[in-house]
Design a protein around this motif. Structure first.
Motif, PDB file in Angstrom:
ATOM      1  N   HIS A  15       6.578 -21.615 -93.295  1.00 24.46           N
ATOM      2  CA  HIS A  15       7.862 -22.224 -93.287  1.00 24.46           C
ATOM      3  C   HIS A  15       8.365 -22.552 -94.405  1.00 24.46           C
ATOM      4  O   HIS A  15       9.638 -22.605 -94.618  1.00 24.46           O
ATOM      5  CB  HIS A  15       7.865 -23.477 -92.289  1.00 24.46           C
ATOM      6  N   ARG A  16       7.498 -23.048 -95.645  1.00 25.89           N
ATOM      7  CA  ARG A  16       8.031 -23.350 -96.834  1.00 25.89           C
ATOM      8  C   ARG A  16       8.110 -21.955 -97.669  1.00 25.89           C
ATOM      9  O   ARG A  16       8.639 -22.040 -98.641  1.00 25.89           O
ATOM     10  CB  ARG A  16       7.008 -24.194 -97.470  1.00 25.89           C
ATOM     11  N   GLY A  17       7.754 -20.886 -96.924  1.00 24.64           N
ATOM     12  CA  GLY A  17       7.862 -19.511 -97.861  1.00 24.64           C
ATOM     13  C   GLY A  17       6.711 -19.383 -98.856  1.00 24.64           C
ATOM     14  O   GLY A  17       6.741 -18.436 -99.467  1.00 24.64           O
ATOM     15  N   GLU A  18       5.733 -20.094 -98.656  1.00 24.39           N
ATOM     16  CA  GLU A  18       4.607 -19.811 -99.504  1.00 24.39           C
ATOM     17  C   GLU A  18       3.772 -18.744 -99.142  1.00 24.39           C
ATOM     18  O   GLU A  18       2.920 -18.195 -99.983  1.00 24.39           O
ATOM     19  CB  GLU A  18       3.948 -20.992 -99.538  1.00 24.39           C
ATOM     20  N   VAL A  19       3.533 -18.495 -97.907  1.00 18.67           N
ATOM     21  CA  VAL A  19       2.961 -17.280 -97.284  1.00 18.67           C
ATOM     22  C   VAL A  19       3.852 -16.372 -96.628  1.00 18.67           C
ATOM     23  O   VAL A  19       4.965 -16.643 -96.064  1.00 18.67           O
ATOM     24  CB  VAL A  19       1.794 -17.444 -96.630  1.00 18.67           C
ATOM     25  N   LYS A  20       3.485 -15.220 -96.517  1.00 22.53           N
ATOM     26  CA  LYS A  20       4.357 -14.129 -96.027  1.00 22.53           C
ATOM     27  C   LYS A  20       4.038 -13.606 -94.737  1.00 22.53           C
ATOM     28  O   LYS A  20       3.053 -13.882 -94.231  1.00 22.53           O
ATOM     29  CB  LYS A  20       4.364 -12.864 -96.863  1.00 22.53           C
ATOM     30  N   PHE A  21       4.884 -13.090 -94.089  1.00 21.63           N
ATOM     31  CA  PHE A  21       4.703 -12.119 -92.954  1.00 21.63           C
ATOM     32  C   PHE A  21       5.048 -10.681 -93.110  1.00 21.63           C
ATOM     33  O   PHE A  21       5.660 -10.310 -94.361  1.00 21.63           O
ATOM     34  CB  PHE A  21       5.334 -12.754 -91.558  1.00 21.63           C
ATOM     35  N   SER A  22       4.784  -9.900 -92.260  1.00 19.23           N
ATOM     36  CA  SER A  22       4.857  -8.245 -92.624  1.00 19.23           C
ATOM     37  C   SER A  22       6.330  -8.244 -92.798  1.00 19.23           C
ATOM     38  O   SER A  22       7.168  -8.457 -92.083  1.00 19.23           O
ATOM     39  CB  SER A  22       4.469  -7.497 -91.663  1.00 19.23           C
ATOM     40  N   SER A  23       6.537  -7.272 -93.914  1.00 20.22           N
ATOM     41  CA  SER A  23       8.072  -6.916 -94.334  1.00 20.22           C
ATOM     42  C   SER A  23       8.678  -6.173 -93.063  1.00 20.22           C
ATOM     43  O   SER A  23       9.992  -6.117 -92.969  1.00 20.22           O
ATOM     44  CB  SER A  23       7.852  -6.016 -95.135  1.00 20.22           C
ATOM     45  N   ILE A  24       7.984  -5.675 -92.088  1.00 24.30           N
ATOM     46  CA  ILE A  24       8.677  -4.801 -91.121  1.00 24.30           C
ATOM     47  C   ILE A  24       9.485  -5.709 -90.172  1.00 24.30           C
ATOM     48  O   ILE A  24      10.584  -5.309 -89.714  1.00 24.30           O
ATOM     49  CB  ILE A  24       7.241  -3.931 -90.148  1.00 24.30           C
ATOM     50  N   PHE A  25       9.194  -6.827 -89.965  1.00 26.45           N
ATOM     51  CA  PHE A  25       9.888  -7.772 -89.130  1.00 26.45           C
ATOM     52  C   PHE A  25      11.033  -8.721 -89.760  1.00 26.45           C
ATOM     53  O   PHE A  25      11.459  -9.376 -88.987  1.00 26.45           O
ATOM     54  CB  PHE A  25       8.776  -8.915 -88.560  1.00 26.45           C
ATOM     55  N   THR A  26      11.480  -8.102 -90.901  1.00 31.92           N
ATOM     56  CA  THR A  26      12.463  -8.731 -91.536  1.00 31.92           C
ATOM     57  C   THR A  26      13.728  -7.683 -91.353  1.00 31.92           C
ATOM     58  O   THR A  26      14.955  -8.238 -91.841  1.00 31.92           O
ATOM     59  CB  THR A  26      12.366  -8.844 -93.039  1.00 31.92           C
ATOM     60  N   TYR A  27      13.658  -6.670 -90.568  1.00 30.44           N
ATOM     61  CA  TYR A  27      14.585  -5.848 -90.223  1.00 30.44           C
ATOM     62  C   TYR A  27      15.145  -6.213 -88.812  1.00 30.44           C
ATOM     63  O   TYR A  27      14.376  -6.593 -87.963  1.00 30.44           O
ATOM     64  CB  TYR A  27      14.193  -4.230 -90.115  1.00 30.44           C
ATOM     65  N   PRO A  28      16.500  -5.903 -88.658  1.00 29.23           N
ATOM     66  CA  PRO A  28      17.092  -6.284 -87.400  1.00 29.23           C
ATOM     67  C   PRO A  28      17.022  -5.348 -86.423  1.00 29.23           C
ATOM     68  O   PRO A  28      16.743  -4.237 -86.572  1.00 29.23           O
ATOM     69  CB  PRO A  28      18.785  -6.453 -87.674  1.00 29.23           C
ATOM     70  N   THR A  29      17.122  -5.683 -85.075  1.00 31.74           N
ATOM     71  CA  THR A  29      16.990  -4.908 -83.937  1.00 31.74           C
ATOM     72  C   THR A  29      18.313  -4.691 -83.312  1.00 31.74           C
ATOM     73  O   THR A  29      18.775  -5.540 -82.577  1.00 31.74           O
ATOM     74  CB  THR A  29      15.950  -5.185 -82.786  1.00 31.74           C
ATOM     75  N   LEU A  30      18.959  -3.371 -83.475  1.00 28.94           N
ATOM     76  CA  LEU A  30      20.428  -3.387 -83.180  1.00 28.94           C
ATOM     77  C   LEU A  30      20.669  -2.674 -81.979  1.00 28.94           C
ATOM     78  O   LEU A  30      21.613  -3.078 -81.199  1.00 28.94           O
ATOM     79  CB  LEU A  30      21.128  -2.267 -84.221  1.00 28.94           C
ATOM     80  N   THR A  31      19.736  -1.841 -81.469  1.00 27.10           N
ATOM     81  CA  THR A  31      19.947  -1.285 -79.994  1.00 27.10           C
ATOM     82  C   THR A  31      18.703  -1.325 -79.390  1.00 27.10           C
ATOM     83  O   THR A  31      17.870  -1.546 -79.746  1.00 27.10           O
ATOM     84  CB  THR A  31      20.395   0.335 -80.189  1.00 27.10           C
ATOM     85  N   TRP A  32      18.812  -0.952 -78.105  1.00 25.06           N
ATOM     86  CA  TRP A  32      17.868  -0.796 -77.155  1.00 25.06           C
ATOM     87  C   TRP A  32      16.672   0.293 -77.583  1.00 25.06           C
ATOM     88  O   TRP A  32      15.380  -0.103 -77.512  1.00 25.06           O
ATOM     89  CB  TRP A  32      18.291  -0.461 -75.498  1.00 25.06           C
ATOM     90  N   ALA A  33      17.110   1.392 -78.277  1.00 22.32           N
ATOM     91  CA  ALA A  33      16.021   2.218 -78.914  1.00 22.32           C
ATOM     92  C   ALA A  33      15.338   1.764 -79.758  1.00 22.32           C
ATOM     93  O   ALA A  33      14.160   2.094 -80.246  1.00 22.32           O
ATOM     94  CB  ALA A  33      16.931   3.451 -79.536  1.00 22.32           C
ATOM     95  N   ASP A  34      15.707   0.668 -80.594  1.00 19.59           N
ATOM     96  CA  ASP A  34      14.855  -0.030 -81.563  1.00 19.59           C
ATOM     97  C   ASP A  34      13.677  -0.645 -80.770  1.00 19.59           C
ATOM     98  O   ASP A  34      12.575  -0.706 -81.709  1.00 19.59           O
ATOM     99  CB  ASP A  34      15.609  -0.959 -82.242  1.00 19.59           C
ATOM    100  N   MET A  35      13.713  -1.045 -79.574  1.00 16.91           N
ATOM    101  CA  MET A  35      12.434  -1.435 -78.872  1.00 16.91           C
ATOM    102  C   MET A  35      11.434  -0.339 -78.866  1.00 16.91           C
ATOM    103  O   MET A  35      10.209  -0.385 -78.835  1.00 16.91           O
ATOM    104  CB  MET A  35      12.955  -1.888 -77.570  1.00 16.91           C
ATOM    105  N   GLY A  36      12.057   0.993 -78.624  1.00 17.31           N
ATOM    106  CA  GLY A  36      11.065   2.115 -78.347  1.00 17.31           C
ATOM    107  C   GLY A  36      10.734   2.346 -79.958  1.00 17.31           C
ATOM    108  O   GLY A  36       9.381   2.696 -79.842  1.00 17.31           O
ATOM    109  N   ALA A  37      11.412   2.422 -80.972  1.00 15.64           N
ATOM    110  CA  ALA A  37      10.997   2.846 -82.212  1.00 15.64           C
ATOM    111  C   ALA A  37       9.946   1.891 -82.661  1.00 15.64           C
ATOM    112  O   ALA A  37       8.972   2.135 -83.399  1.00 15.64           O
ATOM    113  CB  ALA A  37      11.943   2.813 -83.126  1.00 15.64           C
ATOM    114  N   ILE A  38      10.100   0.604 -82.402  1.00 11.87           N
ATOM    115  CA  ILE A  38       9.317  -0.641 -82.794  1.00 11.87           C
ATOM    116  C   ILE A  38       7.805  -0.370 -82.243  1.00 11.87           C
ATOM    117  O   ILE A  38       6.662  -0.325 -82.716  1.00 11.87           O
ATOM    118  CB  ILE A  38       9.842  -1.857 -82.642  1.00 11.87           C
TER     119      ILE A  38
END
Lengths: 93, 328
Positions: free
Chosen positions: B117-140
């Motif tokens: 929460h303080r930004g000292e450790v990361k999470f995977s880069s992939i989850f910083t992208y928005p999910t704009l359409t239902w097809a994104d659920m498939g692609a993810i």
């Protein structure tokens, strides 16, 4: 989570088998630990029975596997069936 | 990978002769593929590296619920809602298996979550992208979980017992995730309108490169990778895993009737692998530095979840205390 207790979780996967350690959960009390364990470890019918035990209540043999704790068993080969040679005439026993 | 660029603190590999007796005994055990267990002696660097990697991995599972949670109420049918809910619940479970494994190393869950929460450790880069359409659920499901599986399969043989065992459970569950994702896309391509088919291609265009970036930059020159390999935390190089993922994914892409946003992607008869274009690593490094579409928002959502859930945890403790008092 610090204010909650750590419980170790054991699952019996089928009737007739032993309970086996699968992991741990945090919970405010034992009932909640059981419910959390059900959600976490048996989502796909992995078990027919669950035990939760406060982790602090478990006494474990400590340290490395080099500890002398298990040494007494090392030199007692006569406790194994394979130690006893049978004549071929007797075959399987 | 769900854990990217994990610092091992290593300046270079030590030979067995340069190690202390304890270190040598440890390394020999690792070399002999004997699992390291929580109470065994381990080098400080090994412990710290694992805490970093497992916490990052756990945070990624937990944060990874958010982009999908975005579509729970909007999934097109009850069946799809139930499937998505089950997948998201699995991700929560994966996060919890991993936090438990991390705690066996002496790390505190609350502390590690605070660090996120303080930004000292990361999470995977992939989850910083928005999910704009239902097809994104498939692609993810298809691409992101697919890449995660390629990464996590070798982690089942990681030298640290609790991490390896957590990965066995995780891998068993992930294959459902990938299939449900692919089925979403396949259904849209087979039964969808032109607009829905275009949606699938658009989702693939947006998630293709970020999925390839999940494996991290080439580790040819990284002292961290060499150390992680020597400790058998890591089993394969990032480039090897990326290639493995690509080789299995391209035929699935073709079967869908879609294309990759990569003009250089083609089968190489000589190598027996697919060649692909250059990855724009600047985007990856920018994302890790926090310059991403949703990075800040994701952390804020996680923080809110913890803060706004405080009364629930307090109530649970108060109830447990009351039950105990009544029983006494």
């Amino acid at each position: 989570m610090a204010e909650w207790t750590l419980f170790e979780v054991f699952v019996r996967s089928k009737h007739g088998l032993n309970h086996k350690h699968v992991g741990s959960v945090h919970a405010a009390d034992a009932t909640m630990a059981l419910e959390n364990a059900r959600e976490l470890y048996t989502r796909r019918s992995e078990g027919v029975s669950l035990w939760v035990v406060p982790a602090a209540q478990i006494t474990a043999s400590a340290g490395d596997e080099k500890e002398p704790f298990f040494d007494p068993a090392d030199d007692k080969v006569y406790r194994h069936a394979s130690f006893y040679k049978l004549p071929p005439e007797v075959d399987q026993m | 990978m769900y854990a990217q660029q994990v610092d091992t603190g290593s300046k270079g590999l030590k030979s067995l002769d340069e190690m202390s007796p304890e270190e040598r005994h440890f390394q020999e055990k690792v070399n002999a593929e004997t699992k390291i267990e929580p109470k065994n002696w381990m080098p400080d660097g090994y412990r710290k590296t694992l805490i970093r990697q497992i916490s990052q991995h756990a945070h990624s599972e937990i944060v990874g619920m958010l982009p999908e949670g975005n579509w729970l109420t909007r999934a097109p049918s009850l069946k799809r809602k139930l499937q998505l809910m089950a997948k998201i619940q699995d991700e929560a479970g994966h996060g919890l298996y991993l936090y438990s494994a991390m705690e066996t190393l002496g790390a505190d869950r609350d502390d590690e979550i605070d660090k996120l929460h303080r930004g000292e450790v990361k999470f995977s880069s992939i989850f910083t992208y928005p999910t704009l359409t239902w097809a994104d659920m498939g692609a993810i499901g298809w691409l992101v979980d697919g890449a995660a599986i390629v990464n996590q399969v070798p982690l089942q043989r990681c030298s640290y017992g609790p991490y390896a065992r957590a990965m066995i459970r995780v891998c068993k569950e992930e294959s459902f995730h990938q299939r449900q994702g692919y089925e979403i896309l396949l259904t849209m391509m087979r039964e969808g309108t032109d607009e829905q088919k275009a949606m699938v291609q658009d989702a693939i265009n947006r998630f293709w490169w970020p999925s390839l970036m999940m494996f991290g930059p080439s580790d040819a020159d990284s002292p961290n990778s060499a150390q992680s390999m020597a400790w058998k935390i890591k089993r394969h190089g990032n480039d090897d895993l990326r290639q493995r993922f690509l080789d299995q994914t391209v035929p699935q892409l073709e079967f869908l009737g879609c294309t990759a946003p990569d003009p250089d992607l083609k089968w190489n008869e000589e190598t027996g692998h697919y060649d692909f274009g250059e990855i724009q690593w600047q985007e990856f490094f920018d994302v890790l530095k926090g310059h991403s579409p949703c990075g800040v928002e994701r952390i804020q959502q996680r923080k809110n979840a913890i803060d706004e859930g405080q009364w629930v945890r307090d109530a649970a403790v108060a109830y447990a205390d009351k039950q105990k008092a009544n029983a006494a």
